[in-house]
Motif scaffolding. Structure first.
Motif, PDB file in Angstrom:
ATOM      1  N   ASP A 176      -9.066  42.942 132.481  1.00 32.46           N
ATOM      2  CA  ASP A 176      -9.997  43.128 131.365  1.00 32.46           C
ATOM      3  C   ASP A 176     -11.381  42.658 131.812  1.00 32.46           C
ATOM      4  O   ASP A 176     -11.741  41.488 131.678  1.00 32.46           O
ATOM      5  N   TYR A 209      -7.388  47.710 138.451  1.00 26.59           N
ATOM      6  CA  TYR A 209      -6.004  47.278 138.310  1.00 26.59           C
ATOM      7  C   TYR A 209      -5.610  46.495 139.558  1.00 26.59           C
ATOM      8  O   TYR A 209      -6.095  46.784 140.666  1.00 26.59           O
ATOM      9  N   SER A 252     -12.258  51.235 135.595  1.00 26.90           N
ATOM     10  CA  SER A 252     -11.340  50.126 135.362  1.00 26.90           C
ATOM     11  C   SER A 252     -10.782  49.659 136.697  1.00 26.90           C
ATOM     12  O   SER A 252     -10.778  50.412 137.681  1.00 26.90           O
ATOM     13  N   ARG A 286      -3.393  45.612 134.645  1.00 23.25           N
ATOM     14  CA  ARG A 286      -4.781  45.883 134.268  1.00 23.25           C
ATOM     15  C   ARG A 286      -5.591  44.588 134.168  1.00 23.25           C
ATOM     16  O   ARG A 286      -5.096  43.559 133.708  1.00 23.25           O
TER      17      ARG A 286
END
Length: 231
Positions: free
Chosen positions: A220, A153, A151, A218
């Motif tokens: 997406d 951020y 992920s 965050r």
């Protein structure tokens, strides 16, 4: 007197004869009528020979003739058909007009949205950060690997403009860095998402702790997009 008696007698006889003749006629009349009806050819009167009576003409002048009624009825039917065709055509034209208007509105909204995103720049990102925290903090992308997933951020770092540990030498360098961040967020359609998180968060970057506290926002993204950003 003798003559009177003869006259009465003759009258009675004549009356009886008339009665007998009448009875005979009544007796044979049905048979004669049937014979005449079967033996005499019927004469068919053509429809064109028939003429209207004065009474028919009088009624026609009041209620109208059948031909006029037929013509009027056909005209009414034709008029109804034309009205229906006009109504359908008008409806189709109005529907097409509204569809074109809806497409134009959607296009305008899309263009306006893109213009708003294009107008958002590094200066506005700096203002958004300052309005939220009261300081112009630095930002940077951070990759996090968790349970086999990657992920990304956007961290609001606890390093403020003018501080000793601030990595950008000048405010212009800081603005150029923010501009690059904004362009990346716009490219992957994450700008609105990040700004919404920035608006809603209650956290604040802190430099006097161990470890340092950053505010993670965050993104997406797909795995391919993560690799494109982080390399």
């Amino acid at each position: 007197q003798h003559t009177l008696q003869q006259t009465k007698k003759y009258g009675c006889w004549l009356k009886k004869c008339i009665m007998k003749i009448s009875a005979i006629i009544l007796l044979f009349l049905p048979a004669v009528t049937a014979f005449v009806a079967t033996s005499t050819p019927r004469r068919i009167i053509p429809a064109t020979v028939l003429q209207s009576s004065p009474f028919d003409e009088f009624l026609g002048s009041i209620f109208g003739k059948d031909e006029d009624n037929d013509e009027s009825s056909s005209r009414n039917k034709g008029s109804d058909t034309n009205d229906e065709e006009i109504d359908i055509s008008s409806f189709q034209q109005e529907l097409a007009k509204r569809q074109e208007q809806q497409i134009a509105d959607d296009l305008d909204n899309t263009v306006s949205s893109k213009e708003e995103e294009e107008e958002f720049d590094g200066y506005m990102m700096r203002d958004a950060i300052y309005n939220k925290f009261g300081e112009c903090f630095d930002v940077d992308f951070n990759k996090v690997d968790s349970y086999g997933f990657r992920s990304v951020y956007l961290n609001i770092m606890p390093f403020r403009l003018g501080g000793k540990r601030f990595r950008h030498k000048t405010e212009l360098d800081y603005l150029c860095h923010l501009q690059a961040v904004v362009e990346i967020l716009q490219k992957y359609n994450q700008l609105d998402y990040v700004l919404a998180q920035l608006e809603e968060t209650n956290k604040k970057p802190r430099a006097g702790t161990s470890p340092l506290i950053a505010v993670p926002l965050r993104l997406d993204l797909t795995e391919e997009q993560v690799n494109q950003i982080m390399g």
